[in-house]
Design an enzyme around this catalytic site. Sequence first.
Site, short mmCIF file in Angstrom:
data_model
loop_
_atom_site.label_atom_id
_atom_site.label_comp_id
_atom_site.label_asym_id
_atom_site.label_seq_id
_atom_site.Cartn_x
_atom_site.Cartn_y
_atom_site.Cartn_z
N GLY A 108 0.84 -1.21 0.00
CA GLY A 108 0.00 0.00 0.00
C GLY A 108 0.87 1.26 0.00
O GLY A 108 0.57 2.23 -0.70
N ASP A 109 1.94 1.23 0.77
CA ASP A 109 2.85 2.39 0.82
C ASP A 109 3.51 2.60 -0.55
O ASP A 109 3.73 3.74 -0.97
CB ASP A 109 3.94 2.16 1.88
CG ASP A 109 3.35 1.83 3.24
OD1 ASP A 109 2.29 2.38 3.57
OD2 ASP A 109 3.95 1.00 3.96
O1 F1X Z 1 1.69 -0.65 13.33
P1 F1X Z 1 1.40 0.20 12.12
O2 F1X Z 1 2.07 1.53 12.20
O3 F1X Z 1 -0.06 0.28 11.81
O4 F1X Z 1 2.00 -0.56 10.85
C1 F1X Z 1 3.38 -0.73 10.73
C2 F1X Z 1 3.68 -1.71 9.61
O5 F1X Z 1 3.06 -2.96 9.80
O6 F1X Z 1 3.19 -1.17 8.40
C3 F1X Z 1 4.19 -1.19 7.40
C4 F1X Z 1 3.61 -1.60 6.08
O7 F1X Z 1 2.87 -2.78 6.17
C5 F1X Z 1 5.28 -2.10 7.94
O8 F1X Z 1 6.53 -1.74 7.41
C6 F1X Z 1 5.18 -1.89 9.42
O9 F1X Z 1 5.70 -2.92 10.20
#
Ligand code: F1X
Length: 323
Positions: A250-251
């Site tokens: 998604g990012d």
């Molecule tokens: O705990 P959050 O901030 O919701 O999500 C963090 C995370 O799960 O999202 C990114 C993309 O999937 C990972 O790099 C990271 O570990």
Amino acid sequence: MIYTVTFNPAVDYVMHPLTLDMGFTNRSSSEEVRCGGNGINVSSILNELNVDTICLGIIAGFTGDYILDTLQSAGVTCNFVRLDKGFTRINVKLNGIVMTIINGMGPKIPNDKVDELFGRLDRIKAGDTLVLTGSIPKCLPDDMYQIIMTRLAGRGIRFVVDAPGSLLLQSLESEPFMIKPNNHELGKLFDVNPETPEECMPYARMLHERGAQNVVVSCGGEGSALVAADGNEYITKCPPCHLVNATGAGDSMVAGFLASLDRGMSYQDALNFASACGSATAASKGLAKRATIDKFYASLQGVMAEYEAEKAKAAKCAKNADK
Ligand SMILES: O=P(O)(O)OC[C@@]1(O)O[C@H](CO)[C@@H](O)[C@@H]1O
């Protein structure tokens, strides 16, 4: 310049267990470690695409050092606030038959460190983009993105928000440049279960009408929907992709969409490129490399040509049936 802010970065520790039995010792067949946190992922892909980006956020301890060293070695410009105590969290991704994720809590962030970060955000200028994405640590107010957007309002900064639930809804009054829920997050907002880009479109339109300029909704392997700042609707499909690890997909889409608009591409091409970036990451062990993105973008052209031909055929049939 595209800034990202990551309040709770992570070292992502990806393990590949063959089986997973709760209450027993499980063994991994291989493992990787990499920088994580949504904003950091967005900046990493922007950097891969040669788009200027600066990573803001808060890091701590040995894991924070790892993140800083790794990003800087890859050429990503970083401007993190450093905590004196604690350590940046380690998020465990158990990539077995199904993906099981255990995300850490992260360190406690004192108010003076938040103020230090705000001081850096205050230096962002008109025309710059600020990407607000990822969870807000429990020790901070959960309307943190709203607080930031209110603080920076009226300065001509473009906000991008990728956050679930109320965080996303709160952001709409600041008329963000882009939001990117996935179909599940979108469904939760409206108490529905849309699966495809076509099913998501009416709800994306509602978020557009409530203030978001570009609403991109990712629907996993089904493709993505966009209601764009020009008021028009766009759909893209996914290039054929063997899923390796969807973390950061998604990012990667957010980065791909912003990079494309930065280069003056049309909304349809920007959405296609975003889809290629997301699929390329999903098909890679870590975040996608430029060569993989280009390969997926090229293969998407064929998929889109078929989709357009099908659409034209269906429209013709419908027209004939009306006669
Ligand atoms: O705990 P959050 O901030 O919701 O999500 C963090 C995370 O799960 O999202 C990114 C993309 O999937 C990972 O790099 C990271 O570990």
